[in-house]
Design an enzyme around this catalytic site. Structure first.
Site, PDB file in Angstrom:
ATOM      1  N   LYS A 242       0.808  -1.150  -0.091  1.00  8.80           N
ATOM      2  CA  LYS A 242      -0.079   0.079   0.072  1.00  8.80           C
ATOM      3  C   LYS A 242       0.928   1.380   0.023  1.00  8.80           C
ATOM      4  O   LYS A 242       0.632   2.169  -0.485  1.00  8.80           O
ATOM      5  CB  LYS A 242      -1.191  -0.032   1.262  1.00  8.80           C
ATOM      6  CG  LYS A 242      -2.031   1.102   1.259  1.00  8.80           C
ATOM      7  CD  LYS A 242      -3.199   0.679   2.111  1.00  8.80           C
ATOM      8  CE  LYS A 242      -2.869   0.495   3.611  1.00  8.80           C
ATOM      9  NZ  LYS A 242      -2.795   1.662   4.196  1.00  8.80           N
TER      10      LYS A 242
ATOM     11  N   ARG B  11     -12.385   4.358   8.997  1.00 11.20           N
ATOM     12  CA  ARG B  11     -12.222   2.708   9.631  1.00 11.20           C
ATOM     13  C   ARG B  11     -13.611   2.072   9.964  1.00 11.20           C
ATOM     14  O   ARG B  11     -13.904   0.892  10.025  1.00 11.20           O
ATOM     15  CB  ARG B  11     -11.324   2.714  10.800  1.00 11.20           C
ATOM     16  CG  ARG B  11      -9.703   3.040  10.470  1.00 11.20           C
ATOM     17  CD  ARG B  11      -8.972   3.008  11.722  1.00 11.20           C
ATOM     18  NE  ARG B  11      -7.829   3.366  11.578  1.00 11.20           N
ATOM     19  CZ  ARG B  11      -6.581   2.441  11.121  1.00 11.20           C
ATOM     20  NH1 ARG B  11      -7.101   1.356  10.959  1.00 11.20           N
ATOM     21  NH2 ARG B  11      -5.336   3.043  11.140  1.00 11.20           N
TER      22      ARG B  11
ATOM     23  N   ARG C   1      10.510 -11.396   6.755  1.00 14.03           N
ATOM     24  CA  ARG C   1      11.514 -10.166   6.815  1.00 14.03           C
ATOM     25  C   ARG C   1      12.744 -10.349   8.142  1.00 14.03           C
ATOM     26  O   ARG C   1      12.230 -10.927   9.137  1.00 14.03           O
ATOM     27  CB  ARG C   1      10.739  -8.933   6.859  1.00 14.03           C
ATOM     28  CG  ARG C   1       9.892  -8.450   5.660  1.00 14.03           C
ATOM     29  CD  ARG C   1       9.166  -7.188   5.720  1.00 14.03           C
ATOM     30  NE  ARG C   1       8.483  -6.923   7.015  1.00 14.03           N
ATOM     31  CZ  ARG C   1       7.671  -5.816   6.845  1.00 14.03           C
ATOM     32  NH1 ARG C   1       7.540  -5.059   5.826  1.00 14.03           N
ATOM     33  NH2 ARG C   1       6.850  -5.682   7.962  1.00 14.03           N
TER      34      ARG C   1
ATOM     35  N   ARG D 224      11.546  -9.030  13.614  1.00  9.69           N
ATOM     36  CA  ARG D 224      10.415  -8.124  14.306  1.00  9.69           C
ATOM     37  C   ARG D 224       9.111  -8.814  14.872  1.00  9.69           C
ATOM     38  O   ARG D 224       8.861  -9.734  14.263  1.00  9.69           O
ATOM     39  CB  ARG D 224       9.883  -6.752  13.582  1.00  9.69           C
ATOM     40  CG  ARG D 224      10.881  -5.788  13.096  1.00  9.69           C
ATOM     41  CD  ARG D 224      10.268  -4.542  12.419  1.00  9.69           C
ATOM     42  NE  ARG D 224       8.965  -4.816  11.972  1.00  9.69           N
ATOM     43  CZ  ARG D 224       8.125  -4.067  11.737  1.00  9.69           C
ATOM     44  NH1 ARG D 224       8.449  -2.773  11.806  1.00  9.69           N
ATOM     45  NH2 ARG D 224       7.125  -4.346  11.015  1.00  9.69           N
TER      46      ARG D 224
ATOM     47  N   ARG E 224      -3.201  -9.475  12.606  1.00  8.39           N
ATOM     48  CA  ARG E 224      -3.097  -8.455  12.015  1.00  8.39           C
ATOM     49  C   ARG E 224      -4.236  -8.276  10.758  1.00  8.39           C
ATOM     50  O   ARG E 224      -4.809  -7.307  10.537  1.00  8.39           O
ATOM     51  CB  ARG E 224      -1.931  -7.863  11.678  1.00  8.39           C
ATOM     52  CG  ARG E 224      -0.998  -7.451  12.645  1.00  8.39           C
ATOM     53  CD  ARG E 224       0.633  -6.986  12.503  1.00  8.39           C
ATOM     54  NE  ARG E 224       0.585  -5.830  11.638  1.00  8.39           N
ATOM     55  CZ  ARG E 224       1.603  -5.735  10.788  1.00  8.39           C
ATOM     56  NH1 ARG E 224       2.574  -6.482  10.755  1.00  8.39           N
ATOM     57  NH2 ARG E 224       1.681  -4.574  10.001  1.00  8.39           N
TER      58      ARG E 224
END
Length: 214
Positions: free
Chosen positions: A13, A88, A127, A160, A171
């Site tokens: 995004k 939202r 990652r 992370r 999420r």
């Protein structure tokens, strides 16, 4: 051009938002950025938000909407904007429509980047980064020469907490809960542009351009 941009974490995004900014010469507007600016500038709404955040509370819709209205009234938004992370909820979407209606404007397109959940889990959970120099890697797409060791520093790479698989899945679940009603809301108004987010960045950009021109 007045746009809203949706996209789950890891969908690209940020990259596509920058593409829209450069292509249409309009600012990207996120509620997080707006709140920080309002607090820094010590505007009346910023002061209210600062007090709530310092107490650990959630900033109310009333304050967020006020800050959105202030931001959309600025000169750089005259030719349009890309709203990122807002609205939202359905009530926020209704309120946004009222804000825009007061100045004779409306949302023209809602761009929703769609990427398969398993691909997003693969993208984010793969990652890694170096805790010393900050260089980033990906176990599949941009692997270090030695497994889990930084090419530059020789230091063990870290993951992370936000990128751990279960966290990513959580999420994604939250994102779907929040945006599913909004997608239907904007689909019913024939404003939703669903864009497949898989493939090379340039191809995704072409899909967006075609959808906005259609």
């Amino acid at each position: 051009m007045n746009l809203i941009l949706f996209g789950p974490p890891g969908a690209g995004k940020g990259t596509q938002a920058q593409f829209l900014v450069e292509s249409y010469k309009i600012p990207q507007i996120s509620t997080g950025d707006m709140l920080r600016v309002a607090v820094r500038q010590q505007t009346p709404l910023g002061l209210k938000a600062q007090e709530i955040m310092q107490q650990g509370g959630l900033v109310s819709d009333e304050i967020v909407l006020g800050i959105v209205e202030e931001r959309l009234a600025q000169d750089d938004c005259r030719s349009g904007f890309v709203l990122d992370g807002f609205p939202r909820t359905i009530p926020q979407a209704d309120a946004l429509a009222e804000i825009l209606q007061r100045c004779g404007r409306s949302i023209e397109h809602v761009v929703s980047l769609e990427v398969d959940n398993e691909e997003i889990v693969k993208r984010l959970s793969g990652r890694r980064s170096c805790p010393d120099c900050g260089k980033g890697y990906h176990v599949t797409y941009d692997a270090p020469k030695r497994v889990d060791v930084c090419d530059v520093c020789g230091v063990a790479l870290v993951q992370r907490d936000d990128d751990r698989e279960q966290t990513v899945r959580n999420r994604l679940a939250v994102y779907e809960q929040q945006t599913a009603p909004l997608k239907e809301y904007y689909r019913s108004q024939q404003l939703l542009r669903t864009i497949p987010g898989m493939g090379p960045i340039a191809e995704v950009q072409q899909r967006i351009t075609a959808a906005l021109a259609g």
